[in-house]
Design a protein around this motif. Structure first.
Motif, short mmCIF file in Angstrom:
data_model
loop_
_atom_site.label_atom_id
_atom_site.label_comp_id
_atom_site.label_asym_id
_atom_site.label_seq_id
_atom_site.Cartn_x
_atom_site.Cartn_y
_atom_site.Cartn_z
N THR B 171 5.35 -2.27 -2.42
CA THR B 171 4.14 -1.45 -2.50
C THR B 171 4.06 -0.52 -1.29
N VAL B 172 3.21 0.47 -1.45
CA VAL B 172 3.04 1.47 -0.40
C VAL B 172 2.35 0.84 0.81
N LYS B 173 2.84 1.17 2.00
CA LYS B 173 2.25 0.64 3.23
C LYS B 173 1.12 1.58 3.66
N ALA B 174 -0.09 1.25 3.24
CA ALA B 174 -1.21 2.15 3.51
C ALA B 174 -1.75 1.91 4.92
N PRO B 175 -2.17 2.95 5.60
CA PRO B 175 -2.70 2.78 6.95
C PRO B 175 -4.01 2.00 6.95
N ASP B 176 -4.17 1.14 7.94
CA ASP B 176 -5.37 0.31 7.98
C ASP B 176 -6.43 0.88 8.90
N THR B 177 -6.02 1.66 9.89
CA THR B 177 -7.00 2.29 10.77
C THR B 177 -6.69 3.79 10.83
N TYR B 178 -7.64 4.53 11.37
CA TYR B 178 -7.41 5.97 11.47
C TYR B 178 -6.28 6.28 12.45
N GLU B 179 -6.17 5.45 13.48
CA GLU B 179 -5.07 5.65 14.41
C GLU B 179 -3.72 5.48 13.70
N GLN B 180 -3.68 4.41 12.88
CA GLN B 180 -2.46 4.15 12.14
C GLN B 180 -2.18 5.28 11.15
N LEU B 181 -3.26 5.82 10.59
CA LEU B 181 -3.09 6.93 9.66
C LEU B 181 -2.34 8.07 10.36
N ALA B 182 -2.78 8.40 11.56
CA ALA B 182 -2.13 9.49 12.29
C ALA B 182 -0.66 9.17 12.56
N ALA B 299 -0.69 6.20 -5.73
CA ALA B 299 -1.16 4.98 -5.08
C ALA B 299 -2.51 5.26 -4.46
N GLN B 300 -3.31 4.22 -4.33
CA GLN B 300 -4.65 4.43 -3.80
C GLN B 300 -4.99 3.30 -2.84
N ALA B 301 -5.46 3.66 -1.65
CA ALA B 301 -5.86 2.65 -0.68
C ALA B 301 -7.32 2.84 -0.32
N PHE B 370 -7.39 5.02 -14.68
CA PHE B 370 -7.34 4.24 -13.43
C PHE B 370 -7.98 2.87 -13.65
N PRO B 371 -7.74 1.95 -12.73
CA PRO B 371 -8.48 0.68 -12.80
C PRO B 371 -9.98 0.95 -12.67
N MET B 372 -10.79 -0.03 -13.05
CA MET B 372 -12.25 0.11 -12.95
C MET B 372 -12.66 0.45 -11.51
N ALA B 373 -13.71 1.26 -11.39
CA ALA B 373 -14.21 1.56 -10.06
C ALA B 373 -14.71 0.30 -9.39
N PRO B 374 -14.54 0.18 -8.08
CA PRO B 374 -14.92 -1.07 -7.41
C PRO B 374 -16.43 -1.35 -7.39
N LYS B 393 -6.22 -2.90 -20.67
CA LYS B 393 -5.42 -2.53 -21.84
C LYS B 393 -4.91 -1.09 -21.74
N TYR B 394 -5.65 -0.25 -21.03
CA TYR B 394 -5.31 1.18 -21.05
C TYR B 394 -4.82 1.73 -19.71
N CYS B 395 -5.15 1.00 -18.64
CA CYS B 395 -4.80 1.47 -17.30
C CYS B 395 -3.29 1.71 -17.21
N ASN B 396 -2.89 2.91 -16.79
CA ASN B 396 -1.45 3.21 -16.76
C ASN B 396 -0.93 3.57 -15.38
N VAL B 397 -1.62 3.10 -14.34
CA VAL B 397 -1.03 3.25 -13.01
C VAL B 397 -0.54 1.88 -12.55
N ASP B 398 0.28 1.88 -11.50
CA ASP B 398 0.81 0.63 -10.98
C ASP B 398 -0.30 -0.07 -10.18
N LYS B 399 -0.88 -1.11 -10.76
CA LYS B 399 -2.04 -1.74 -10.13
C LYS B 399 -1.71 -2.30 -8.75
N LYS B 400 -0.44 -2.63 -8.54
CA LYS B 400 -0.07 -3.18 -7.22
C LYS B 400 -0.38 -2.16 -6.12
N ASN B 401 -0.19 -0.89 -6.48
CA ASN B 401 -0.44 0.15 -5.49
C ASN B 401 -1.92 0.56 -5.40
N PHE B 402 -2.76 -0.16 -6.14
CA PHE B 402 -4.20 0.05 -6.04
C PHE B 402 -4.89 -1.16 -5.41
#
Lengths: 301, 462
Positions: B171-182, B299-301, B370-374, B393-402
């Protein structure tokens, strides 16, 4: 006194009677003009003194809307930007069509080709022009002008995101779009120049500049001044170019009064402010036009 | 001559009357209720239109006294909305965003639906958090929440993979903090040459996205004084730090796209065509439907955390009802929403079928579910579970990456700021444009000016 009044009435009746079909024929246009143009203008001015409930006036609040607009911390900056638009349009956009028209008038061959070529941008819709130039001015390697710079081995540079350049750059795009229209007007006026005068000047040994100074210029003065006023008014209202190309940015550097007005009305639904700013712009332009007429009169006298 | 004259007179009369004749009010045919439904899909979306026509048929069978009149378009478009509302031409029911609800209530264009919600058993079934945001100052409910979103980070999986930012499970390694994002953005920029993150700067979108960062840095934008007026409170070191962060993305890390005028659509495009790896957004259909991103590459984080916590903005779509509508018309509109599978407290067979039809149309038209909104619209857990089952039944994205996005347990979810938020966004857009176009921009001075501008130009005049 009474006699005079009667006479006046009789005269009016006479005028009406003599041209009754004429009056009847223009009646629809008069009604439409009143209904579609004059009525909204007058209503707009009146409503600018009210707070609105939707689009209907609710409470008379005097000049409060005007105060809101004028005390906006960005008003002076926006006014100054607008003046800069006008300034740059006079520097870049005003002489160009005149010079080109004079040059084309001197041409012997390919006149039509140049006429058509210069007129072509005019037939492109305004928004399309804005989008074309927006792509040309894009920062980074995707922008057309930057690609040209790459071809010559230069680095990419910033265009519209440079605060000091943004207004002249927008003016260049506007000039490209509209200068053909002005040019055609100049050309047609130039063709009205009495060729004998021209020949006479030539025989008297006047060079190109002499002919421009003593024959063309006096002949063109009227149309030049008319187009000058036209251009000042048109550029003072500049709206869609900054809207499409920069949204008024960076940080308000290309914000114009027209765009502020557009945002008031269509982005934030503050119609009162939009009306007040419209009236303020109208007054500013009236003052400018008045000064122009005074100056023109003085020069003529 | 005389004939000519009278002919001219007659002609002129006809022309004038034609010109001045306004459009009359539409007549009710056969005494039926003309139910105008806003938010009707445009003709180009054939599959969605077909689904809507199905709903129309169903409602007209169920309620023979009703004729459904489609009205195309979303009414969040303000230009359109204010004019229609002022001209009393709003459709019986129209769609708009959560952000527009309060303004619409204040302007008096909304219909109080509290009683109808109560009678139909909807008031207790809906998520109380959402209901709170659609209440007027009188405590009445004026809008029916249709769907919600929570902002997060939309990611381009391909670019993350090219930069080696993947977890062991792929799965995608999404940043956990804004510092990490940078930091991640820098890695992506160095390894792929593409922008690490696209950040909005224009059309109020910059300010809108900036909220998530600013809240996470501890900024409070406004507070209500005791006399009811509002005070801008963001001339603080926290706000300066948040703005400095944006400035650093440009000048310290250099991970932003070279184009400096970016609105939401541009951001979507950059993500879709592999020109940027991250973008602050909720899962956005447009990235797939308009710009052709492969759903499996999406992917969505959740939003990263800042020094003061992890804050995400929430919004969504609602149905509102015209203030000029009668109770019968609004009741009919609720029957419509029920036929659509929306205004039905229990997910019965009919509602399930209607929802499935919507999902199918979405898959065909938008290419992505997409998966259901949180943040669910309904409060009962069984209902939510059923909806999720249907969605799966219909969601067609990779849920692991969500996965990171679906777990909102450590996210503080905030609605948009209460007063003049679009104006606030515009003011902040200016700050953001300045810091990413001017290397020497003074963040503290910009924030001070922005705070003062917002106070003087907007809060004091609201």
């Amino acid at each position: 006194m009474q006699k005079n009044a009667k006479k006046g009435q009789g005269k009016l009746k006479g005028v009406l009677n003599r041209n009754i079909s004429g009056w009847v024929l223009i009646l629809p246009s008069v009604l439409l003009f009143t209904y579609i143009i004059w009525r909204p203008i007058i209503i707009g001015i009146a409503y600018s003194f009210f707070s609105l409930d939707g689009f209907s006036p609710a409470i008379f609040i005097g000049v409060s809307n005007y105060k809101d607009v004028l005390t906006d911390t960005n008003f002076l900056q926006t006014l100054w930007n607008t003046v800069q638009y006008v300034f740059w349009s006079l520097v870049i956009g005003f002489p160009l069509p005149f010079i080109c028209a004079v040059m084309m008038n001197e041409l012997v061959h390919c006149k039509s080709f140049f006429k058509i070529s210069t007129y072509l941008p005019v037939i492109i819709p305004g928004i399309a022009t804005c989008l074309i130039w927006k792509i040309a001015y894009m920062d980074g390697s995707g922008g057309l002008l930057n690609m040209v710079r790459y071809m010559f081995g230069a680095e990419a540079t910033t265009w519209l995101s440079n605060k000091d350049q943004v207004i002249p750059l927008i003016i260049i795009s506007m000039t490209w779009n509209t200068f053909g229209r002005t040019l055609v007007m100049y050309l047609s006026t130039l063709q009205g120049v009495n060729q004998e005068l021209y020949e006479a000047a030539r025989l008297d040994g006047a060079g190109l500049f002499g002919r421009i100074r003593y024959v063309l210029f006096p002949h063109m003065r009227g149309v030049l001044l008319l187009l000058l006023i036209n251009q000042i008014i048109a550029v003072f209202n500049v709206t869609e170019q900054p809207l499409v190309m920069t949204s008024g940015g960076p940080n308000g550097a290309s914000m114009s009064l027209g765009l502020t007005n557009y945002f008031y009305a269509f982005k934030y639904g503050q119609y009162e402010k939009s009306l007040a700013l419209g009236v303020i712009t109208f007054c500013l332009l009236s003052v400018l036009t008045f000064i122009y007429f005074m100056v023109d009169k003085r020069i003529n006298d | 001559m005389k004939i000519k004259r009278s002919l001219a007179l007659g002609l002129a009369g006809v022309m004038a009357s034609v010109a001045l004749a306004g459009c009359g009010a539409p007549a009710n045919e056969d005494g039926k209720i003309r139910l105008q439904i806003g938010g009707w899909p445009p003709e180009s979306e054939t599959a969605t239109v077909a689904t809507y026509n199905g709903y129309k048929e169903a409602l007209e069978t169920l309620r023979p006294d009703v004729t459904v009149v489609p009205v195309t378009g979303n009414f969040s478009d303000e230009k359109n909305f204010a004019m229609k509302a002022a001209a009393k031409m709003l459709p019986t029911t129209y769609t708009t965003h959560f952000t527009e609800v309060q303004k619409t209530i204040r302007n008096g264009y909304a219909y109080d639906i509290t009683d109808i919600l109560k009678e139909r058993g909807l008031l207790d079934a809906l998520n109380p958090v959402l209901l709170e945001t659609v209440k007027g100052s009188d405590g009445k409910v004026y809008a029916f929440p249709e769907r919600t979103y929570v902002m997060g980070l939309s990611l381009n999986k391909k670019l993350f993979e090219q930069a080696g930012l993947v977890n062991e499970d792929g799965t995608v390694k999404a940043p956990d903090t804004y510092e990490q994002l940078a930091e991640y953005a820098k890695i992506i920029k160095d390894k792929t040459g593409k922008a690490g993150i696209a950040f909005c700067t224009a059309n109020n979108c910059g300010g809108w996205h900036f909220m998530n960062i600013a809240w996470s840095y501890g900024v409070e934008f406004m507070k209500q004084r005791e006399d009811g007026t509002w005070e801008a409170t963001f001339n603080t070191p926290e706000a300066v730090a948040a703005l400095q962060y944006i400035k650093d993305l440009k000048w310290k890390y250099d991970v932003l796209p070279s184009d400096t005028v970016i609105d939401q659509q541009t951001g979507f495009k950059l993500i879709a065509i592999d020109e940027a790896a991250m973008f602050i957004s909720s899962p956005a259909q447009g990235i797939v439907s308009k710009f052709g991103m492969d759903p499996m590459n999406y992917a969505q984080a959740k939003v990263p955390a800042g020094p003061a916590g992890r804050f995400a903005q929430m919004g969504g779509g609602v149905y509102m009802f015209s203030n000029t509508a009668t109770k019968e018309e609004v009741e009919a509109a609720f029957d419509w929403l029920k036929v659509m599978g929306l205004a039905e407290p229990n997910l019965d067979d009919a509602a399930t079928a209607a929802k499935e039809a919507t999902y199918k149309a979405d898959l065909e038209e938008k290419g992505v579910v997409f998966p259901m909104a949180p943040i669910p619209v309904w409060s009962a857990p069984e209902r939510v579970a059923k909806e999720e089952e249907l969605n799966a039944k219909y969601c067609n994205v990779d849920k692991k990456n969500f996965a990171s996005y679906m777990d909102m347990s450590d996210v503080t979810i905030k609605p948009e700021e209460p007063v003049a938020c679009q104006q606030l966004y515009a003011v902040l857009d200016g700050c953001i444009q300045e810091v990413i176009t001017n290397k020497d921009a003074d963040c503290a001075a910009l924030i001070a000016k922005a705070c003062n501008d917002f106070q003087v130009n907007h809060l004091d005049k609201n």
